[in-house]
Design a protein around this motif. Structure first.
Motif, short mmCIF file in Angstrom:
data_model
loop_
_atom_site.label_atom_id
_atom_site.label_comp_id
_atom_site.label_asym_id
_atom_site.label_seq_id
_atom_site.Cartn_x
_atom_site.Cartn_y
_atom_site.Cartn_z
N LYS A 332 0.82 -1.19 0.00
CA LYS A 332 -0.10 -0.02 -0.23
C LYS A 332 0.94 1.12 -0.09
N GLY A 333 0.60 2.34 -0.95
CA GLY A 333 1.42 3.38 -1.01
C GLY A 333 2.37 3.63 -2.21
N ASP A 334 2.51 2.42 -2.67
CA ASP A 334 3.69 2.11 -3.88
C ASP A 334 3.01 3.04 -5.00
N LEU A 335 3.98 3.48 -5.74
CA LEU A 335 3.55 4.23 -7.06
C LEU A 335 4.51 3.36 -8.13
N ILE A 336 3.41 2.99 -9.32
CA ILE A 336 3.98 2.07 -10.35
C ILE A 336 3.81 2.93 -11.64
N VAL A 337 4.41 2.70 -12.38
CA VAL A 337 4.19 3.27 -13.83
C VAL A 337 3.00 2.42 -14.64
N SER A 338 2.05 3.13 -15.20
CA SER A 338 0.99 2.25 -15.61
C SER A 338 1.11 2.41 -17.15
N ALA A 339 1.84 3.14 -17.71
CA ALA A 339 1.85 3.32 -19.17
C ALA A 339 3.56 3.30 -19.95
N GLY A 340 3.52 2.82 -20.97
CA GLY A 340 4.99 3.11 -21.63
C GLY A 340 6.03 2.34 -20.99
N LEU A 341 5.76 1.25 -20.61
CA LEU A 341 6.90 0.73 -20.01
C LEU A 341 8.14 0.08 -20.76
N SER A 342 7.85 -0.01 -22.36
CA SER A 342 8.91 -0.33 -23.06
C SER A 342 9.83 0.68 -23.27
N GLN A 343 9.71 1.91 -22.75
CA GLN A 343 10.48 3.01 -22.92
C GLN A 343 11.38 3.05 -21.54
N LEU A 344 11.07 2.16 -20.60
CA LEU A 344 11.95 2.32 -19.26
C LEU A 344 13.17 1.55 -19.29
N SER A 345 14.00 2.01 -18.44
CA SER A 345 15.22 1.17 -18.11
C SER A 345 15.43 1.39 -16.55
N VAL A 346 16.45 0.47 -16.23
CA VAL A 346 16.95 0.48 -14.50
C VAL A 346 17.43 1.86 -14.32
N GLY A 347 16.99 2.61 -13.23
CA GLY A 347 17.74 3.64 -12.80
C GLY A 347 17.28 4.97 -13.50
N MET A 348 16.51 4.75 -14.49
CA MET A 348 15.93 5.62 -15.12
C MET A 348 15.19 6.97 -14.46
N LYS A 349 15.51 8.18 -14.60
CA LYS A 349 14.77 9.28 -13.88
C LYS A 349 13.65 9.92 -14.79
N VAL A 350 12.51 9.82 -14.10
CA VAL A 350 11.31 10.20 -14.53
C VAL A 350 10.58 11.08 -13.63
N LYS A 351 9.60 11.77 -14.16
CA LYS A 351 8.71 12.51 -13.14
C LYS A 351 7.34 12.21 -13.60
N PRO A 352 6.37 12.36 -12.70
CA PRO A 352 4.85 11.99 -12.60
C PRO A 352 4.20 13.13 -13.76
N LEU A 353 3.42 12.32 -14.60
CA LEU A 353 2.72 12.77 -15.59
C LEU A 353 1.38 13.44 -15.05
N ARG A 354 0.85 12.14 -14.55
CA ARG A 354 -0.59 12.32 -13.49
C ARG A 354 -0.66 11.06 -12.83
N TRP A 355 -1.13 11.23 -11.59
CA TRP A 355 -1.27 10.02 -10.65
C TRP A 355 -2.63 9.77 -10.79
N GLN A 356 -2.75 8.34 -10.93
CA GLN A 356 -4.05 7.81 -10.84
C GLN A 356 -4.42 7.13 -9.54
N ARG A 357 -5.36 7.32 -8.90
CA ARG A 357 -5.47 6.87 -7.68
C ARG A 357 -6.17 5.21 -7.75
N GLY A 358 -5.62 4.23 -7.13
CA GLY A 358 -6.25 2.98 -7.09
C GLY A 358 -7.70 2.80 -6.54
N VAL A 359 -8.31 1.84 -6.84
CA VAL A 359 -9.88 1.63 -6.55
C VAL A 359 -9.85 1.01 -5.31
#
Length: 359
Positions: A332-359
């Motif tokens: 609970k409380g974890d933030l995971i990437v929900s789109a565009g996973l193929s563009q990610l790499s280990v240790g890559m720096k990103v910024k939140p585009l928009r948070w989607q709260r879980g149900v």
């Protein structure tokens, strides 16, 4: 001379262009990719489901006479409360009474005759056949008498349970036929709240439906209030034309308001886990990444402190319209990437585009 004077300018331009190119490369390296995040904030074991509900009386019966006749007593009005055993309606019983009197007289005569024949048979004054015939006639007369009593009782329509007159189908002094509907009686002190539940949810709740299934009911007429409902039963046969099963809850009539069958209602089911150490979550299908080389399934977890993402091994559960269930690997409380996973790499720096709260 002209060539030598142009050489320093050429070298200076080359140095300037090289510097700009190096600055552009440095700027490109510092670009932080925006990603869409999904926040895990509730266990899938504590999900809430809402269903449109059908409200009916817990006990409902369409009452009719078992014999034909003319109504002579039907003074009830719709909405009137009656107690169990109350006389609801009555037919003209003169013919039934006359038939009963005839049956009683015949039975009394044959009973007396049988008593005389029994005494005569004990002294061997009549044959066994005559005695047996007298005995059989008495039994037939007794059966006819009981049938006549039943026919008389069928001219009275009494309330099988306490309730409310929901519908009146005939008028007083009208000729009614046997099994023709006369009144509809229903018990509104206890209401049945029935819903159609999809097969996926039934499969999940079927084993714990009797003790862990909680429900509340909200009526459109009073949307600011909710009422507790208790599980009653569920059907194991699919409703024709759908892939859903009927689940029924019972709702006690509150003291301060009047709830009636047919009202628009919504039933809310919450499934709570008894083991608080177990945490599972429903995540979007697009948040799950599978490595075909090693068959590992991961989600990309975002660290808000450092702004970097890293893959986390997870175990998947059931798949539904709400997403896929993750059994292990996230909390609970974890933030995971929900789109565009193929563009990610280990240790890559990103910024939140928009948070989607879980149900």
């Amino acid at each position: 001379m002209k060539y030598h004077s142009m050489l320093p300018l050429t070298l200076l331009a080359t140095v300037l262009f090289a510097g700009c190119s190096q600055a552009e490369k440095t700027e490109q390296k510092e670009v932080i990719r925006p990603v869409k995040l999904f926040e895990i904030n509730e266990s899938a074991a504590n999900q809430v489901h809402k269903f449109p509900a059908k409200v009916t009386a817990n006990s409902r019966a369409e009452l009719s006479f078992r014999v034909s006749g003319q109504l002579v007593n039907l003074d009830l009005v719709e909405g009137e409360m009656v107690k169990q055993g109350f006389l609801l309606a009555k037919l003209d019983d003169r013919d039934a009474k006359n038939n009963l009197m005839t049956s009683e007289a015949n039975y009394e005569f044959l009973s007396a005759e049988f008593t005389r024949n029994q005494a005569m048979f004990s002294r061997q004054l009549i044959s066994q056949a005559e005695f047996d015939s007298s005995k059989a006639q008495l039994k037939t007369a007794k059966a006819a008498l009981e049938a006549a009593k039943d026919q008389l009782s069928y001219t009275r329509l009494e309330a099988p349970f306490s309730g409310t007159i929901a519908k009146r189908m005939v008028d007083n002094h009208q000729i009614v036929q046997a099994n023709q509907g006369v009144l509809t009686l229903q018990n509104n002190h206890l209401l049945d709240i029935s819903i159609q539940v999809p097969e996926a949810i039934v499969a999940k709740y079927a084993q714990t439906v009797t003790h862990a299934l909680k429900a509340k009911v909200r009526f459109s007429a009073m949307s600011d209030r909710v009422f507790d409902a208790y599980f009653k039963e569920y059907s194991t046969q699919v409703t024709p034309g759908t892939q859903a099963y009927e689940v029924v809850f019972s709702l006690e009539q509150p003291q301060d308001v009047q709830l009636l069958p047919g009202m628009s209602a919504e039933l809310i089911i919450a499934q709570a886990t008894h083991d608080q150490s177990v945490f599972t979550a429903m995540v979007p299908m697009t948040a799950v990444d599978k490595d075909d080389t090693n068959a590992k399934v991961v989600v990309w977890k975002y660290d808000p402190q450092s702004g970097v993402v890293s893959p986390v091994d997870v175990t998947l559960g059931r798949v539904s319209n709400e997403g896929v269930e993750v059994l292990t690997g996230i909390q609970k409380g974890d933030l995971i990437v929900s789109a565009g996973l193929s563009q990610l790499s280990v240790g890559m720096k990103v910024k939140p585009l928009r948070w989607q709260r879980g149900v």
